[in-house]
Write a protein that holds these residues in place. Structure first.
Motif, PDB file in Angstrom:
ATOM      1  N   MET A  24       0.834  -1.177   0.000  1.00 51.18           N
ATOM      2  CA  MET A  24       0.000   0.000   0.000  1.00 51.18           C
ATOM      3  C   MET A  24       0.886   1.251   0.000  1.00 51.18           C
ATOM      4  O   MET A  24       1.968   1.276   0.576  1.00 51.18           O
ATOM      5  N   ARG A  25       0.393   2.281  -0.683  1.00 50.70           N
ATOM      6  CA  ARG A  25       1.053   3.595  -0.599  1.00 50.70           C
ATOM      7  C   ARG A  25       0.190   4.462   0.290  1.00 50.70           C
ATOM      8  O   ARG A  25      -0.996   4.691  -0.003  1.00 50.70           O
ATOM      9  N   GLU A  26       0.800   4.953   1.377  1.00 48.19           N
ATOM     10  CA  GLU A  26       0.044   5.684   2.379  1.00 48.19           C
ATOM     11  C   GLU A  26      -0.407   7.040   1.846  1.00 48.19           C
ATOM     12  O   GLU A  26       0.118   7.556   0.858  1.00 48.19           O
ATOM     13  N   ALA A  27      -1.403   7.585   2.544  1.00 47.14           N
ATOM     14  CA  ALA A  27      -1.953   8.878   2.166  1.00 47.14           C
ATOM     15  C   ALA A  27      -0.869   9.950   2.254  1.00 47.14           C
ATOM     16  O   ALA A  27       0.010   9.914   3.112  1.00 47.14           O
ATOM     17  N   SER A  28      -0.916  10.897   1.331  1.00 50.16           N
ATOM     18  CA  SER A  28       0.046  12.003   1.319  1.00 50.16           C
ATOM     19  C   SER A  28      -0.672  13.262   0.882  1.00 50.16           C
ATOM     20  O   SER A  28      -1.721  13.210   0.242  1.00 50.16           O
ATOM     21  N   PRO A  37      -5.023   6.569   0.721  1.00 50.47           N
ATOM     22  CA  PRO A  37      -4.078   5.466   0.515  1.00 50.47           C
ATOM     23  C   PRO A  37      -4.389   4.725  -0.777  1.00 50.47           C
ATOM     24  O   PRO A  37      -5.557   4.629  -1.191  1.00 50.47           O
ATOM     25  N   THR A  38      -3.345   4.232  -1.415  1.00 48.87           N
ATOM     26  CA  THR A  38      -3.513   3.567  -2.709  1.00 48.87           C
ATOM     27  C   THR A  38      -2.966   2.148  -2.629  1.00 48.87           C
ATOM     28  O   THR A  38      -1.843   1.927  -2.159  1.00 48.87           O
ATOM     29  N   LEU A  39      -3.754   1.165  -3.057  1.00 50.72           N
ATOM     30  CA  LEU A  39      -3.284  -0.215  -3.127  1.00 50.72           C
ATOM     31  C   LEU A  39      -2.408  -0.368  -4.361  1.00 50.72           C
ATOM     32  O   LEU A  39      -2.839  -0.091  -5.477  1.00 50.72           O
ATOM     33  N   VAL A  40      -1.187  -0.801  -4.137  1.00 51.90           N
ATOM     34  CA  VAL A  40      -0.233  -0.938  -5.236  1.00 51.90           C
ATOM     35  C   VAL A  40      -0.252  -2.351  -5.789  1.00 51.90           C
ATOM     36  O   VAL A  40      -0.355  -2.551  -7.008  1.00 51.90           O
ATOM     37  N   ALA A  41      -0.185  -3.352  -4.909  1.00 54.02           N
ATOM     38  CA  ALA A  41      -0.128  -4.739  -5.369  1.00 54.02           C
ATOM     39  C   ALA A  41      -0.609  -5.659  -4.269  1.00 54.02           C
ATOM     40  O   ALA A  41      -0.503  -5.345  -3.077  1.00 54.02           O
ATOM     41  N   THR A  42      -1.161  -6.797  -4.680  1.00 56.48           N
ATOM     42  CA  THR A  42      -1.536  -7.838  -3.748  1.00 56.48           C
ATOM     43  C   THR A  42      -1.014  -9.157  -4.286  1.00 56.48           C
ATOM     44  O   THR A  42      -1.272  -9.516  -5.433  1.00 56.48           O
ATOM     45  N   GLY A  43      -0.255  -9.849  -3.450  1.00 59.17           N
ATOM     46  CA  GLY A  43       0.401 -11.062  -3.937  1.00 59.17           C
ATOM     47  C   GLY A  43       1.417 -10.691  -5.017  1.00 59.17           C
ATOM     48  O   GLY A  43       2.242  -9.794  -4.846  1.00 59.17           O
ATOM     49  N   LYS A  44       1.311 -11.346  -6.159  1.00 59.84           N
ATOM     50  CA  LYS A  44       2.185 -11.029  -7.286  1.00 59.84           C
ATOM     51  C   LYS A  44       1.530 -10.087  -8.293  1.00 59.84           C
ATOM     52  O   LYS A  44       2.150  -9.672  -9.254  1.00 59.84           O
TER      53      LYS A  44
END
Length: 428
Positions: A24-28, A37-44
């Protein structure tokens, strides 16, 4: 920390091989606005719509690696990785992206050094990532002073410089992100200052006269000598060429060039141009040019006007010789016994040997092979001598110039140093 343009890598080791790991990329805050916050990846699987992001998850491993290729400043921020579905088992990572750059300070790009002295060329490079510096040589001689083809380090030292070290050197700075930065340096290894002196002598002279002297004037049908010699310690010894009105003079039946580099004077060279039998068409400006890889020096003789044999007898008072003419003489060490004669090759040779270039107390003997060769050549010229005698007789009626054997044009006209830098580090 990462740098603009290179890949940034974030790693997280979980505790359960079978569980998925979310990134996850935290709120900025950006421009005063709060970003969620932005979900970048889950698993692969990468959820974010950006092909620069990749997730590496080795088989049967709890390791998860987030890779951001060609990182940009906007990628900086706080990243959180945690086990999928868990709110307590997580880690935070801060990614800073710095502008990649290379800054350098260098020694002067053109340097001169005396033979035998030390000199250092240097490039001090700073930046992020830290650049590496290496050196190469860019002229014909690809080897560096230490014998290698590439040297790693900020400074390149040339110890005990020699003529072979003259050339073009280059330093390269590379941080493997930005384009390679390079600087070129020209190194000129100079010899000690030296000069060329010029003298002239007529067939009946008792000494050498300065080139600037108004006497002695040439005599129709007689020999005349022009000499240039080095003063100082030129290294390497220069080569001397002769020119008449800008065109090179070579050995032929009218001119003979005598080169002299005696073993007992290792830093001396001289060249004598012998005009075998002077006729009106040989008037002009004669220039000797002495040059080595570092310098070019020249002296010019202005040969205009001449005497007939009858005028000579009147001028010198019935054959008293050129010494009867009033003129400032050279130092006494150049005075020699009077040498008269008809101006043949043997008389010329005797006159040269008698000059101070060959002091009697040195035991120097002129090259006998050369003398023998000249004598043979003199015998072969009997028929040509008759033709020259006819030319002297025809001189009063006018004579059209005949082209002597010539070579390349003369260069600059002033007595000056000539040095050049090129890609091969050599003079032309």
């Amino acid at each position: 920390m990462g740098a603009v343009g290179i890949a940034s890598i974030l790693m997280f080791v979980g505790f359960d091989i079978g569980r998925l790991i979310d990134w996850m990329r935290e709120a900025s805050s950006k421009d005063g606005e709060e970003e969620a916050p932005t979900l970048v990846a889950t698993g692969k699987k990468v959820v974010l719509d950006d092909r620069r992001y990749r997730v590496f998850r080795p088989h049967n491993s709890a390791l998860s690696v987030l890779i951001i290729r060609r990182a940009k400043k906007k990628d900086a921020g706080i990243f959180r990785c945690n086990l999928s579905g868990s709110s307590t088992r997580h880690k935070y990572m801060i990614l800073n992206v710095t502008e990649s750059k290379i800054e350098a300070r260098t020694s002067p790009t053109k340097q001169k050094v005396r033979v035998g002295k030390d000199v250092t060329l240097w490039c001090n490079a700073t930046g992020y990532p830290k650049p590496v510096v290496y050196w190469t040589r860019e002229d014909r001689n690809r080897r560096l002073p230490d014998g290698s083809y590439q040297y790693w380090g900020n400074g390149l030292t040339v110890g005990g410089a020699s003529e072979a070290d003259t050339g073009i050197y280059a330093c390269y700075m590379d941080n493997f992100v930005q384009p390679v930065v390079s600087y070129r340096f020209t190194l000129m290894v100079e010899d000690s200052p030296w000069h060329v002196d010029a003298y002239k002598m007529r067939f009946d002279s008792s000494q050498w006269y300065s080139a600037s002297s108004s006497i002695p004037k040439p005599v129709m049908g007689k020999s005349y000598l022009l000499m240039c010699e080095t003063r100082g310690s030129p290294k390497p010894l220069p080569r001397v060429r002769w020119y008449r009105d800008g065109k090179e003079v070579r050995n032929n039946r009218h001119f003979y060039i005598i080169e002299d580099q005696p073993e007992w004077r290792t830093s001396y060279a001289s060249s004598t141009l012998v005009i075998m039998r002077f006729v009106p068409r040989f008037q002009g400006n004669y220039t000797c040019v002495a040059s080595n890889v570092f310098r070019m020096k020249k002296q010019t003789f202005y040969m205009h006007g001449y005497l007939s044999q009858e005028e000579l007898d009147i001028t010198t008072g019935g054959g008293a010789g050129v010494g009867a003419e009033k003129e400032q003489k050279l130092p006494l060490n150049r005075l020699t016994p009077g040498v008269g004669g008809g101006g043949g090759v043997e008389d010329i040779q005797t006159n040269i040997i008698s000059s101070s270039k060959y002091p009697l107390n040195t035991g120097v003997v002129f090259d006998s092979t050369r003398v023998t060769s000249m004598r043979k050549s003199n015998r072969n010229r009997k028929e040509e001598d008759v033709e020259d005698a006819e030319e002297v007789g025809e001189a009063q009626e006018g004579y059209e110039d005949e082209e002597i054997e010539v070579g390349t044009p003369l260069g600059p006209t002033d007595d000056e140093d000539q040095t050049e830098g090129s890609a091969d580090g050599t003079l032309h």
